[in-house]
Each structure stands twice: as structure tokens, then as C-alpha cells.
Design an enzyme around this catalytic site. Structure first.
Site, short mmCIF file in Angstrom:
data_model
loop_
_atom_site.label_atom_id
_atom_site.label_comp_id
_atom_site.label_asym_id
_atom_site.label_seq_id
_atom_site.Cartn_x
_atom_site.Cartn_y
_atom_site.Cartn_z
N ILE A 191 0.87 -1.17 0.00
CA ILE A 191 0.00 0.00 0.00
C ILE A 191 0.91 1.23 0.00
CG2 ILE A 191 -2.04 -1.05 1.03
CD1 ILE A 191 -1.20 -0.10 3.73
N ASP A 192 0.41 2.33 -0.51
CA ASP A 192 1.23 3.52 -0.70
C ASP A 192 1.78 4.05 0.62
OD1 ASP A 192 0.54 3.37 -3.41
OD2 ASP A 192 -1.19 4.69 -3.15
N LYS A 193 2.86 4.78 0.51
CA LYS A 193 3.51 5.38 1.68
C LYS A 193 2.52 6.12 2.57
CE LYS A 193 6.60 9.19 2.87
NZ LYS A 193 7.39 10.33 2.34
N ARG A 234 -7.15 5.73 -5.70
CA ARG A 234 -6.87 7.14 -5.92
C ARG A 234 -7.15 7.54 -7.36
NH1 ARG A 234 -0.87 7.41 -3.80
NH2 ARG A 234 -1.11 9.67 -4.15
#
Length: 304
Positions: free
Chosen positions: A137-139, A238
Site C-alpha cells: 500500500i502507498d507510503k 486514488r
């Protein structure tokens, strides 16, 4: 050498160049960007620039960075929020701001560095840089990740992801009022041809991507929703929410400049379910919304 080129758009005007590049180039810290600016690796309209320069529309930015190299991840004693662990799998609740695996600009302080300290036997699984990592998962997205602790578990979990049998549910706050309770976004995602550091809905080399969403609450300018992933493309939620006109609040890459203040996107991987690779048991885990996102949601609720 890798070259990156960006042309400043209207919504990015008056952003400091070091902050803008931190948002545009994934997994690179602001301090690393500032070092590149200092050594001349960043050019503005073919001239050197200072970190505090505020960009103007149509400014042309070129970034030249060394080729990525395979880093040797090292164990670091970083606290982990372990939701579940046995001999085969470990489920982690990742905080917002933590990168999953090392990359140029983020050689340490990552989830992988923490896992190598917590589980010393991981290095033999799925390579040096991504030991045991099945998905990411993204930062600046928080929430649940499953990690394999041996090759058998890794093969099983990867197969479940490919077969779309895992359950991955996200909580998010998005811009705008969504007028219906349920929806599905089915649109292919690939590299943005105008910005190679971003993803976009595209028919050219796009991979199939499906996101189901449910609206839980609406406010004057925002909606609180859950999103269930059927596929797992980079930045999927997103990109899909931007595509339908409801970008994730706080998203520095895909959202508007004027947004809610949460230091990253208001996106949390709250539910994770999968079949245990050894026992066949159906496992389901939940992680509470992080405090800053909870406070944000309560402010929206109280303002009605």
C-alpha cells in the site's frame, strides 16, 4: 541515468519545487530531492534552481537521478503494529508515512527493514528488497498488509490475489457529494503518458481494474465511503476516484490543491481477509481508522 520531466500545471502553481517533486516522484524523500537540487540534478527551464523556489505555470522541470540499484535491506528495530502472526503469515497495520520496501531515496526506515528485525528468516523469500511482501500500500496510505513468512505461504497468498479471492476494504474521504449509495468503477489503469510518475485511466497498455464503493455518509463538500478492491493496480482507488470526479481528500498527486489537511491521502486499508495457506481457515482482520483521519471525519460530522 533516469530522466524525469514535468511541466507545471495550474493547480501546482506557487508550490515549492522540493515539495512538488516529493509529491511527483514516488518513494523519494524531500531531503533527497533537496540534495539533488543542490548538486544540480534538478533543472528549471534548463537552469539550476533553489529548493525554496515556488513554481509557475508552464515551468519545465527536469530531474536526472542515478539508475536504481538493488539495495541490501538491513534489519532495523522499528516498532510494528502486529495484528496477527503465526509460522506462515504476519498481518501488519502500517502507519501513514511508512514506505513498504527500500528504494533509492528510502534505503531504510521501511516496513521491510522492520520486518527483517522482527522475522530474521524472511530474506530468502521473494528477493532481497521485498522479502515476504505479497502486496503493498502507498507510503501515505495506512492499514493492513499480509506478509508471507515462507515460500509455501508466499505462493498461496500471491495465488489468492491473482484469483481475486482476498478481501480488501478501504475507508476513505473523497471530494464532492456522491449522489448514490453504491457504485463500481471498471476502467483500465496504466502509466500516465503525460507524467510517467503517475497512473491514469487509459486504454493504451492499461490493465483491467475494478473498484466497488459504498457511500456511508455525505457532507457539504465531501463523502465518506468504503472501497472494495477486485483488482490491485498501483494507486487504484486514488486513480479511480479521481476518474469519476471524486478524488481522495488530501491526495497530493491526484487531488486538488485545496483539500483537507491530513498530511497525505485520507485512505485506510481497514479490512483484510484471506485463506490461511496451511490450514485453509478463512481469516478476516480489521484495523481501526488512524487517529488523524478519525478526527477529520468527526469534524465533518460535527459541521453538519
Amino acid at each position: 541515468m533516469n530522466n524525469y520531466e514535468f511541466t507545471v500545471e495550474e493547480h501546482q502553481v506557487q508550490t515549492r519545487i522540493d515539495k512538488l517533486l516529493t509529491d511527483l516522484i514516488e518513494d523519494v524523500s524531500r531531503s533527497q530531492i533537496q540534495l539533488w537540487i543542490k548538486d544540480g540534478s534538478v533543472q528549471l527551464n534548463n537552469e539550476p534552481v533553489k529548493s525554496n523556489y515556488k513554481v509557475e505555470e508552464a515551468d519545465h522541470i527536469t530531474v536526472t537521478i542515478p539508475e536504481a540499484v538493488e539495495l541490501e535491506a538491513v534489519a532495523e528495530d522499528i516498532p510494528l503494529d502486529v495484528i496477527y502472526e503465526d509460522d506462515d503469515v504476519i498481518v501488519i497495520n502500517k502507519p501513514r508515512g511508512m514506505v513498504v520496501h527500500p528504494a533509492p531515496g528510502h534505503p531504510n526506515g521501511t516496513l521491510v527493514n522492520a520486518l527483517l528485525h522482527h522475522c530474521p528468516d524472511l530474506p530468502g523469500i521473494n528477493g532481497v528488497i521485498r522479502p515476504g511482501i505479497v502486496h503493498r500500500i502507498d507510503k501515505d496510505t495506512s492499514g493492513l498488509l499480509m506478509v508471507a513468512k515462507n515460500d509455501v505461504a508466499h505462493e498461496s497468498l500471491v495465488s489468492q490475489l491473482k484469483a481475486k479471492t482476498t478481501k480488501r476494504l478501504y475507508q476513505t474521504i473523497v471530494h464532492g457529494v456522491i449522489p448514490h449509495e453504491h457504485g463500481t468503477v471498471e476502467a483500465p489503469i496504466g502509466r500516465d503518458k503525460r507524467d510517467r510518475q503517475s497512473m491514469a485511466v487509459t486504454d493504451q497498455n492499461g490493465r483491467d481494474a475494478v473498484t466497488h464503493f459504498t457511500v456511508l455518509e455525505t457532507f457539504e463538500k465531501y463523502s465518506y465511503i468504503t472501497c472494495q478492491l477486485e483488482t490491485g493496480r498501483t494507486h487504484q482507488i486514488r486513480v479511480h476516484m479521481k476518474y469519476i470526479g471524486h478524488p481522495v481528500a488530501g491526495d497530493p498527486k491526484y487531488g486538488p490543491k485545496k483539500t483537507l489537511d491530513i498530511n497525505g491521502q485520507a485512505l485506510h486499508a481497514s479490512v483484510l481477509g484471506f485463506t490461511h495457506p496451511r490450514t485453509g481457515e478463512e481469516l478476516l482482520f480489521e484495523a481501526p481508522m488512524p487517529e488523524d483521519m478519525s478526527i477529520l471525519l468527526k469534524k465533518l460530522q460535527d459541521s453538519r
